[in-house]
Design an enzyme around this catalytic site. Structure first.
Site, PDB file in Angstrom:
ATOM      1  N   HIS A  18     -66.150  11.231  80.466  1.00  0.00           N
ATOM      2  CA  HIS A  18     -65.747   9.655  80.227  1.00  0.00           C
ATOM      3  C   HIS A  18     -65.023   9.491  79.033  1.00  0.00           C
ATOM      4  O   HIS A  18     -65.379   9.750  77.744  1.00  0.00           O
ATOM      5  CB  HIS A  18     -67.101   8.942  79.711  1.00  0.00           C
ATOM      6  CG  HIS A  18     -67.116   7.533  79.803  1.00  0.00           C
ATOM      7  ND1 HIS A  18     -67.676   6.769  80.635  1.00  0.00           N
ATOM      8  CD2 HIS A  18     -66.460   6.784  78.826  1.00  0.00           C
ATOM      9  CE1 HIS A  18     -67.273   5.412  80.308  1.00  0.00           C
ATOM     10  NE2 HIS A  18     -66.614   5.370  79.064  1.00  0.00           N
ATOM     11  N   HIS A  20     -61.418   7.697  77.977  1.00  0.00           N
ATOM     12  CA  HIS A  20     -59.913   6.676  78.303  1.00  0.00           C
ATOM     13  C   HIS A  20     -58.711   7.364  77.808  1.00  0.00           C
ATOM     14  O   HIS A  20     -58.577   7.680  76.420  1.00  0.00           O
ATOM     15  CB  HIS A  20     -60.187   5.317  77.573  1.00  0.00           C
ATOM     16  CG  HIS A  20     -61.527   4.524  78.075  1.00  0.00           C
ATOM     17  ND1 HIS A  20     -61.391   3.725  79.191  1.00  0.00           N
ATOM     18  CD2 HIS A  20     -62.741   4.817  77.861  1.00  0.00           C
ATOM     19  CE1 HIS A  20     -62.595   3.358  79.747  1.00  0.00           C
ATOM     20  NE2 HIS A  20     -63.569   3.714  78.593  1.00  0.00           N
ATOM     21  N   ASP A  22     -55.727   6.179  77.523  1.00  0.00           N
ATOM     22  CA  ASP A  22     -55.331   5.024  76.527  1.00  0.00           C
ATOM     23  C   ASP A  22     -55.980   5.100  74.971  1.00  0.00           C
ATOM     24  O   ASP A  22     -55.721   4.268  74.062  1.00  0.00           O
ATOM     25  CB  ASP A  22     -54.933   3.677  76.834  1.00  0.00           C
ATOM     26  CG  ASP A  22     -56.092   2.900  77.688  1.00  0.00           C
ATOM     27  OD1 ASP A  22     -57.320   3.547  77.726  1.00  0.00           O
ATOM     28  OD2 ASP A  22     -55.893   1.898  78.410  1.00  0.00           O
ATOM     29  N   GLY A 187     -65.018  -3.350  81.058  1.00  0.00           N
ATOM     30  CA  GLY A 187     -64.544  -4.457  80.571  1.00  0.00           C
ATOM     31  C   GLY A 187     -65.819  -5.118  80.296  1.00  0.00           C
ATOM     32  O   GLY A 187     -66.934  -4.795  80.194  1.00  0.00           O
ATOM     33  N   HIS A 216     -68.556   1.053  84.235  1.00  0.00           N
ATOM     34  CA  HIS A 216     -69.299   0.849  82.974  1.00  0.00           C
ATOM     35  C   HIS A 216     -70.295  -0.180  83.004  1.00  0.00           C
ATOM     36  O   HIS A 216     -70.359  -1.101  83.596  1.00  0.00           O
ATOM     37  CB  HIS A 216     -68.279   0.333  82.033  1.00  0.00           C
ATOM     38  CG  HIS A 216     -67.366   1.143  81.407  1.00  0.00           C
ATOM     39  ND1 HIS A 216     -66.179   1.888  82.278  1.00  0.00           N
ATOM     40  CD2 HIS A 216     -66.934   1.493  80.144  1.00  0.00           C
ATOM     41  CE1 HIS A 216     -65.432   2.738  81.530  1.00  0.00           C
ATOM     42  NE2 HIS A 216     -65.791   2.495  80.425  1.00  0.00           N
ATOM     43  N   GLU A 219     -73.840  -0.645  78.871  1.00  0.00           N
ATOM     44  CA  GLU A 219     -73.224  -0.221  77.112  1.00  0.00           C
ATOM     45  C   GLU A 219     -73.665  -1.437  76.370  1.00  0.00           C
ATOM     46  O   GLU A 219     -74.639  -0.911  75.458  1.00  0.00           O
ATOM     47  CB  GLU A 219     -71.746   0.002  77.339  1.00  0.00           C
ATOM     48  CG  GLU A 219     -71.144   0.357  76.029  1.00  0.00           C
ATOM     49  CD  GLU A 219     -69.767   0.367  76.021  1.00  0.00           C
ATOM     50  OE1 GLU A 219     -69.105   0.915  75.088  1.00  0.00           O
ATOM     51  OE2 GLU A 219     -69.037  -0.091  77.075  1.00  0.00           O
ATOM     52  N   HIS A 240     -72.131   5.083  80.212  1.00  0.00           N
ATOM     53  CA  HIS A 240     -72.784   4.631  79.009  1.00  0.00           C
ATOM     54  C   HIS A 240     -74.443   4.423  79.601  1.00  0.00           C
ATOM     55  O   HIS A 240     -75.166   5.406  79.644  1.00  0.00           O
ATOM     56  CB  HIS A 240     -72.512   3.342  78.321  1.00  0.00           C
ATOM     57  CG  HIS A 240     -71.133   3.632  77.764  1.00  0.00           C
ATOM     58  ND1 HIS A 240     -70.762   4.308  76.640  1.00  0.00           N
ATOM     59  CD2 HIS A 240     -69.838   3.076  78.222  1.00  0.00           C
ATOM     60  CE1 HIS A 240     -69.556   4.041  76.475  1.00  0.00           C
ATOM     61  NE2 HIS A 240     -68.802   3.485  77.232  1.00  0.00           N
ATOM     62  N   ASP A 298     -65.317   8.982  74.805  1.00  0.00           N
ATOM     63  CA  ASP A 298     -64.791   7.493  75.008  1.00  0.00           C
ATOM     64  C   ASP A 298     -63.580   7.351  74.634  1.00  0.00           C
ATOM     65  O   ASP A 298     -62.672   7.401  75.551  1.00  0.00           O
ATOM     66  CB  ASP A 298     -65.951   6.630  74.606  1.00  0.00           C
ATOM     67  CG  ASP A 298     -65.812   5.252  75.151  1.00  0.00           C
ATOM     68  OD1 ASP A 298     -65.362   5.050  76.329  1.00  0.00           O
ATOM     69  OD2 ASP A 298     -66.558   4.252  74.812  1.00  0.00           O
ATOM     70  N   ASP A 299     -63.371   6.997  73.297  1.00  0.00           N
ATOM     71  CA  ASP A 299     -62.015   6.649  72.651  1.00  0.00           C
ATOM     72  C   ASP A 299     -61.781   7.228  71.494  1.00  0.00           C
ATOM     73  O   ASP A 299     -61.896   6.640  70.380  1.00  0.00           O
ATOM     74  CB  ASP A 299     -61.871   4.998  72.768  1.00  0.00           C
ATOM     75  CG  ASP A 299     -61.913   4.126  73.959  1.00  0.00           C
ATOM     76  OD1 ASP A 299     -60.868   4.145  74.640  1.00  0.00           O
ATOM     77  OD2 ASP A 299     -63.141   3.824  74.140  1.00  0.00           O
TER      78      ASP A 299
END
Length: 363
Positions: A18, A20, A22, A187, A216, A219, A240, A298-299
């Site tokens: 998991h 992203h 971007d 989202g 997702h 979360e 999550h 995640d990010d």
């Protein structure tokens, strides 16, 4: 959470499910691409941009998502930049000791279809979501050749854009033998599929076409979102899923089904998804119950972290052992969306690296 130098919490091969694409872009790359494209950034220096993009303290998911507005427009719609971030992603993961990763992204957002109005004086280019998938695949393939780490794509539907979802599943089908392994829904969890049936139709098509599915859910949203992901969207994994614990009947059902949860400890603290006190994190119960889960970043751009950050948190605050790190990575490999033969090869790599007999009952 700034990554501190020092020994890795778990220095053996890892699997990440998991993350992203971007949300894993190098700030240096953002600055260099902006310069090449003639785009004026909110801050001029690399250090200032990094500070602007990072979430330093626990906040809300909305504020966290707002960080992407500082840089997404720099990469989106640019062929060279999209391929570059994919290639660099593989290099980064290789340095983190990851031997297999699944990176997710929205083809439409990277094609510049959702950035309206555009945050700079430039019209969208001719790049399509299909082009994006092809470019990312190229970057991953070149990265795998250079760094010996395998990366595959998960294509994201976005809850607020249900009209995109059928296009996303069609791209999953087109590229299923060329780098894409699954579909995702990301989202605002308050936007359920009853109100936005486009997602339900797309996931029904995914089931019919045997496209793997992760969602997702749970979360920041309640356990009911997890139930919808499993029962309506037929999710095979949950992104999550912390708030699943609010419905113990559902939680026990998913434990029995061996549902895989893609856990992101550092992320969950900084987005406000969980109590900021790591010693109270839901992951501890998942661990104690021997649930099927993975640890993920995640990010990492937004959290100024690496995969080691999440492992360190788990070790320091949640009393994770070397054996548990091995167990969760083997479960991640078993729950990944690779074809059976490649999955078996991945598992063999882990068993060998961990010094475990392949048919050991411990795992």
């Amino acid at each position: 959470m700034a990554e501190k130098t020092g020994k890795s919490a778990f220095d053996k091969p890892k699997v990440e499910l998991h993350v992203h694409l971007d949300g894993a872009i190098r700030i240096k790359t953002i600055v260099e691409v902006a310069k090449r494209r003639g785009i004026t950034l909110p801050q001029s220096s690399e250090n200032e941009m990094r500070d602007l993009c990072i979430v330093h303290e626990p906040t809300t998911l909305t504020e966290f998502l707002g960080k992407f507005k500082n840089f997404m427009h720099v990469i989106a719609g640019d062929r060279e930049a999209i391929k570059r971030i994919a290639y660099e992603f593989v290099e980064t993961k290789a340095k983190e000791g990851v031997i297999y990763a699944e990176a997710r992204y929205s083809p439409q957002l990277l094609a510049n279809k959702g950035l309206d109005p555009l945050p700079w004086d430039q019209k969208p280019g001719d790049i399509t979501p299909d082009d994006v998938v092809d470019l990312v695949n190229q970057g991953f393939k070149e990265g795998e050749k250079a760094f010996k780490t395998k990366v595959r794509s998960i294509l994201c539907c976005l809850r607020h854009m249900p009209n995109w979802s059928m296009d996303v599943v069609e791209l999953c089908k087109k590229y299923r033998n060329d780098g894409v392994v699954a579909i995702d829904l990301a989202g605002d969890e308050s936007l359920n599929c009853e109100a936005y049936p486009g997602h339900k139709r797309a996931f029904e098509e995914a089931v019919r076409s045997e496209v793997h599915r992760t969602v997702h859910a749970g979360e920041v949203g309640p356990a009911s979102v997890v139930r919808e992901a499993v029962e309506v969207l037929k999710a095979e994994r949950i992104g999550h899923g912390y708030h699943t614990l609010e419905d113990l009947t559902l939680y026990k059902q998913l434990l029995q089904q061996n549902m895989h949860f893609e856990m992101c400890p550092v992320s969950s603290r900084l987005t406000g998804a969980c109590d900021p006190d790591f010693t109270k994190h839901p992951l501890i119960k998942f661990k104690n119950d021997k649930a099927n889960y993975s640890l993920n970043t995640d990010d990492p751009t937004i959290f100024n972290s690496t995969l080691n950050s999440d492992y360190k948190v788990a070790k320091k605050y949640m009393h994770f052992t070397e054996e548990e790190f091995k167990r969760l990575n083997i479960n991640a490999a078993k729950s990944c969306f690779l074809p059976a033969k490649e999955k078996d090869e991945l598992l063999k790599q882990l068993y060998k690296a961990y010094g475990i007999e392949q048919h050991s009952t411990s795992f």
